[in-house]
Write an enzyme that holds these catalytic residues in place. Structure first.
Site, PDB file in Angstrom:
ATOM      1  CB  SER A  50      33.615  10.727  30.103  1.00 30.13           C
ATOM      2  OG  SER A  50      33.784  10.259  28.780  1.00 30.13           O
ATOM      3  CD  GLU A  51      30.380   6.595  27.753  1.00 26.30           C
ATOM      4  OE1 GLU A  51      30.780   7.760  27.977  1.00 26.30           O
ATOM      5  OE2 GLU A  51      29.809   6.254  26.701  1.00 26.30           O
ATOM      6  CG  ASN A  52      37.054   8.160  28.776  1.00 23.46           C
ATOM      7  OD1 ASN A  52      36.090   8.738  29.263  1.00 23.46           O
ATOM      8  ND2 ASN A  52      37.996   8.801  28.122  1.00 23.46           N
ATOM      9  CB  SER A  95      33.549   4.148  34.532  1.00 24.47           C
ATOM     10  OG  SER A  95      32.753   4.888  33.645  1.00 24.47           O
TER      11      SER A  95
END
Lengths: 262, 224, 262, 224
Positions: free
Chosen positions: D49-51, D94
């Site tokens: 997940s990007e976060n 990320s």
């Protein structure tokens, strides 16, 4: 991702490839992968390495990049000392000049980091304030941005990254030990194929998710150093204590007593 | 008459006097490293080493070598004691810290410094070795660059020059030069002689300095 | 570095400054610094923020960037939704259109990270593969490198970084909790003055040196959130459980039951 | 005649069939997120997940909300279960992971896809909101981009076009399109219709597709 043999884990390394690795004295260098690359014999390698400092120690104690000298075509490094130079300074070592005939591309530690970072993140290049007015600007494009001079630097994306970590889980998440971290994490991120040698391989879930330094997506292959064998943390710690009994090594690496200033 | 030069330890003591409480500092190999021994006790400073450690403890003395731990080695290869509040990080972050201006002081050795603050400290001419290391990054990135060195070469040639003749590390980066006979500040107007060693005159320092020195109005003896 | 008051720690923020902060839902946003900036009233701020998503919740439960809307001159963000839009979608909130009159500079999350990274590391700019052929290339220089098209992007170096971390030691070393890490570390690195609000301030030595994420050199000021008060981990966890009882919030944030595919 | 369209769940099931053992995968909001529910049990895949989290567990179901933990939230704001082998990292890392090609698959929703694989998925024309998020980075960086979407708009307009009319996310980035009536591969030669929903003919799919479809020699019914 888990392999059982250092020779096998790098058996697909071809002649003419590029390999990056951390080398900065005793901590954090991939001792067993260096040995395996020597055994493998791949030639014409571009070696991207933090420091090229030959070591005179027996390979079972500690190996340095000079073990690979005959296989290197080009060196990209911020710090290069030849075996001949060390020998002339009194280090008890063979002059390997005939093997150290590679091209050397100078760089700074910080630029090496930034170029690897650009490679890791798929950037096309970046403007560096470091190197302006020095040999590092030779042949490179320069540009004034907001009144300051910069050099255009290109990303580095090595074909293989040899990484030394402390623990891996079976998915390939990595942790490091002290300054043995060094540039291992960025080399793992920047390389097309990242191979890590580690002290211990554990089950997923055994590493604290907050303390994992290199996430598994950056790691392609892992090999455990057999407990107690050369290159492992315990073995290396013992070797270093032996090495420091040798006068030539003790002097630069341990401070002398604090002298009272007159 | 050959004047007495200050010892390496005294050079280091004088350079260390520049440290302010809370400073983040990188020390180069040699004399700069000795500065760590002379931080005044009412100051807390944090040493950073290029290989990815901040806030480490004192370097191990020779009779402490049974305590060697390969987790704890600085960029010069010297073993140190761990210390509360120290941290380890990727060298990539280490050099963002350096280049991004988060270090207050970099103390470095030098072969030569020019009158406009150019620094030459990584390579002698015709030397096959390349010792750039992190010096170019530190010279460009640190808020203040202090050079700690002998005033002249072993055969008496000046190191403080109109222009450097050795390969440059960086241009116009040096802020202060501490030598074995003088403390010289690099300013827009040129090199200002601020302090001299006991028994020396400004004229005697100028004699062994190729670049023209501006004598500070408050020129004084080096204070430690 | 340790301050006792959120109002005081930002009292030197001038009109017209730039502030960056992480905001991505509940975890990791600097709730108390946002409140303090509201109290402070500084105007014409360039706000660099991961997401601008207004929240309708009472400020004592949870504050979003919309609390600062009247103070913002320009927004640099990858994700912008106006309060009017959310209101029209049925979110129970006021239309703040009169306040949300700032300029919005679009960017992607990855570009924001890379621009902050370039700012953190003192680079002059970099070539990005992201945004080619899109609105992000408008007005920017393009360049072909090795046959691929890139856009020249400039570094971001905000004057103030508002950071939310979990623990700090008194020197300013920081750790984070889960995805509350987010872009807090890179914002700490990139900002001229980095101010962190944390759940707990401990003595140097209490944080594992291998697990510190943001080294102290990147952190200028720290403030502890009083235990149990708004914005703290415990308080926020309790609030979120209350918030999720509201239908409008529960639906998007919790998956519905797995449906059998027909 | 109005043919029956596949449900969102079936679209997600078909897209998830593309996942290979060991893949690193990012799932966008909406239908792509549903793919996590349909990974075959003989495969281990890792969701990113990007976060700043990799290898997280299943999303919390509605009746599990007492287990909500704000450490564990994905980029779409959904809470997840922790899982052994997961890791948290700076979003900067990320997006190096994403842009640097370390993700095998990105599954995204879309407004439009063009015949050469251009993607438009972040903004409708004249919308004041800007939803670029990480979509441009994922579109450029992931090794394979799979679009999971409805074949036409709510009012029946085609989404698979000669050229996108909505603002572009990235050019020539889409590899595979899975819709509620077809599976289409983007190739150098153009869009190849590989699979169709039960009861549909290739001609019927072409009718609601603006771009010209090349009918695959081994065209078959969608297999799950």
């Amino acid at each position: 991702k888990v392999w059982n043999s250092f020779d096998e884990v790098i058996s697909d390394i071809p002649d003419g490839t590029s390999v990056c690795m951390y080398f900065w004295g005793f901590p954090g260098s991939p001792q067993n992968l260096i040995r395996a690359l020597k055994n493998n014999g791949a030639k014409d390698i571009t070696l991207i390495i933090e420091n090229y400092i030959p070591t005179p120690l027996p390979p079972e104690m500690f190996v340095g990049p000079n073990l690979l000298a005959p296989q290197i075509k080009k060196l990209i490094t911020p710090y290069y000392v030849s075996s001949a130079r060390l020998s002339s300074m009194g280090m008890p070592m063979e002059d390997q000049s005939s093997a150290e005939q590679f091209e050397v591309e100078p760089i700074s530690h910080g630029l090496l980091m930034a170029r690897l970072r650009a490679g890791a993140g798929g950037l096309g290049g970046f403007y560096s304030p470091v190197g302006v007015g020095t040999i590092l600007e030779e042949g490179k494009e320069k540009r004034i941005i907001n009144g300051k001079e910069y050099i255009l630097e290109m990303p580095l994306r090595p074909e293989f990254g040899f990484v030394r970590a402390h623990k891996a889980d079976k998915y390939g998440n990595l942790t490091y030990l002290g300054v043995g971290r060094g540039s291992n994490p960025i080399m793992a991120m920047a390389s097309e194929v990242t191979i890590a040698e580690v002290d211990e391989i554990v089950e997923p879930g055994e590493l604290d998710p907050e303390a994992i330094v290199t996430p598994a997506a950056f790691v392609d292959r892992i090999v455990q150093i057999p407990p107690g064998s050369p290159g492992g943390h315990q073995h290396l710690t013992e070797q270093v204590k032996e090495i420091l009994k040798i006068e030539w090594f003790r002097t630069p690496f341990l401070a002398t007593k604090k002298q009272e200033a007159s | 008459m050959i004047k007495e030069r200050l010892s390496e330890e005294v050079i280091a003591m004088r350079a260390a006097k520049e440290f302010q409480d809370g400073n983040y500092i990188n020390l180069g190999i040699g004399v700069p490293n000795l500065c760590a021994l002379f931080v005044s006790e009412d100051k807390t400073v944090f040493f950073e080493s290029e290989n990815g450690v901040l806030g480490y403890g004192p370097v191990l003395l020779e009779d402490e070598f049974e305590n060697v731990d390969i987790r704890f080695v600085d960029a010069g290869g010297r073993f140190f004691w761990p210390k509360g509040g120290m941290s380890f990080f990727d060298m990539d972050i280490s050099f963002d810290m350096i280049r991004g201006g988060r270090l207050d002081i970099s103390v470095m050795g030098a072969y030569q410094v020019s009158q406009n603050g150019d620094l030459a400290n990584y390579r002698r001419p015709n030397d096959a070795s390349i010792g750039i290391g992190g010096s170019m990054d530190l010279a460009v990135g640190a808020k203040r660059v202090i050079v700690a060195m002998e005033h002249t070469t072993r055969d008496g040639q000046p190191r403080i020059l109109t222009e450097c003749t050795y390969p440059l590390t960086a241009r116009e980066c040096v802020d202060l030069v501490v030598t074995d006979c003088a403390v010289i500040k690099v300013t827009q107007e040129g090199l200002v002689l601020k302090e001299i060693a006991p028994g020396w005159t400004a004229g005697e320092v100028q004699e062994i300095t190729e670049a023209k020195l501006i004598i500070s109005e408050d020129l004084k003896e080096i204070e430690l």
